[in-house]
Design an enzyme around this catalytic site. Structure first.
Site, PDB file in Angstrom:
ATOM      1  N   HIS A 118       0.824  -1.219   0.000  1.00 20.38           N
ATOM      2  CA  HIS A 118       0.000   0.000   0.000  1.00 20.38           C
ATOM      3  C   HIS A 118       0.859   1.270   0.000  1.00 20.38           C
ATOM      4  O   HIS A 118       0.311   2.368   0.002  1.00 20.38           O
ATOM      5  CB  HIS A 118      -0.952   0.041   1.204  1.00 20.38           C
ATOM      6  CG  HIS A 118      -1.896  -1.122   1.269  1.00 20.38           C
ATOM      7  ND1 HIS A 118      -2.682  -1.502   0.194  1.00 20.38           N
ATOM      8  CD2 HIS A 118      -2.188  -1.988   2.271  1.00 20.38           C
ATOM      9  CE1 HIS A 118      -3.415  -2.559   0.549  1.00 20.38           C
ATOM     10  NE2 HIS A 118      -3.126  -2.878   1.796  1.00 20.38           N
TER      11      HIS A 118
HETATM   12 ZN    ZN Z   1      -3.956  -7.178   3.450  1.00 18.04          ZN
END
Ligand code: ZN
Length: 306
Positions: A121
């Site tokens: 992320h």
């Molecule tokens: Zn995850």
């Protein structure tokens, strides 16, 4: 002579993140399990080195790296769902060194396991989720810069979409990004991978493996010279942050599809652990341990190149 299996780990990954759903203890617990059961010996565990700022800058922007260096709260760091401390930033940068070291080992020996990483992320210019530094992207950029590979693929099977990785490699034909995730889950909105499969809630083993078999063909067709496998444990049916219904055995079958597929085609593969938030931490440890065992079995069986 068979070479010892390559496993990368650092005790610094168990950094203090306060009361948190992310069980940083899992890293040490998986390592302990592997040593106790004789899959590896402690002296063969490799320690990553801290990447230089120049290396981090192969992926991340100067402004963001400066924020991390100065521990500065602002638009680039406040999307993170972790505290911003020196210890934590160091652990994440070190994990990029870990995936890079595992990639080098895999290119030499066929397979390597990083008991860490998979921080998909993290974007080039900002943090997100539980991720500050995108270790997957850095390992690929280092290998490309050193001329070790041209093409790579990221096989991201965490329950959450690998949005940072997808964004970093957007429009880059040298890196194929695959993400199979739960559609109705974080992140919202999603980034665009080369191939995204957004699964319905509650998908079980058979359906998942069927999808995986089909989409892996696209990965092989991209002819990667290195596969980075983000083997998130959170598609597990008892995960607190996931809504799929895979069993521990189903996840092991998933790992075999990816790692056997790479081995059969002679493609070096690197395992990174990614997420895993099972109600019982033992379950997360069991899932990661099985993933690591498969990869270790592969590297142990490989002859060393002179
Ligand atoms: Zn995850």
């Amino acid at each position: 002579m068979p070479t010892p299996p390559v496993v990368v780990h650092s005790r610094h990954y168990e950094c203090d993140i306060g009361p948190h759903v992310f069980p940083v203890l899992k890293y040490g617990l998986v390592l302990r399990r592997l040593i106790d059961e004789g899959a590896i010996v402690a002296s063969n565990v490799l320690e990553p080195e801290m990447p230089s700022q120049e290396t981090l800058a192969l992926v991340h922007t100067p402004g963001y790296l400066e924020d991390l260096e100065q521990l500065r709260h602002g638009p680039r760091t406040w999307v993170s769902e972790l505290p911003l401390t020196r210890e934590i930033v160091t652990a994440y940068a070190l994990a990029a060194g870990g995936t890079t070291l595992a990639a080098r080992s895999a290119l030499e020996l066929g397979t390597a396991v990083h008991l860490g990483g998979g921080f998909h992320h993290a974007f080039a210019d900002h943090a997100e989720g539980f991720c500050y530094v995108n270790d997957l992207a850095i390992a690929i950029r280092v290998a490309q810069r050193e001329g070790l590979i041209r093409r790579a693929a990221v096989v991201d099977l965490d329950v959450h979409q690998g949005n940072g990785t997808a964004d970093i490699f957007q429009g880059d034909e040298s890196v194929f990004t695959l993400s199979i995730h739960q559609e109705a889950n974080y992140p919202v909105p999603k980034a665009r991978s080369d191939l995204d499969v957004g699964l319905d809630d509650g998908v079980s083993d058979a359906e998942y493996l069927d999808v995986l078999d089909r989409v892996l063909e696209r990965v092989w067709a991209a002819r990667p010279e290195l596969v980075l496998y983000q083997a998130g444990a959170d598609p597990y049916r008892d995960d607190q942050l996931g809504g799929l219904s895979l069993t521990v055995d189903g996840l092991e079958a998933r790992d075999r599809r990816v790692l056997d597929g790479c081995a059969q085609r002679g493609i070096p593969s690197v395992v990174t652990l990614g997420g895993g938030y099972a109600r019982r931490v033992e379950d997360t440890v069991e899932i990661h341990t099985r993933t690591a065992r498969i990869a270790i079995g592969r590297s142990a069986g490989k002859e060393a190149r002179a």
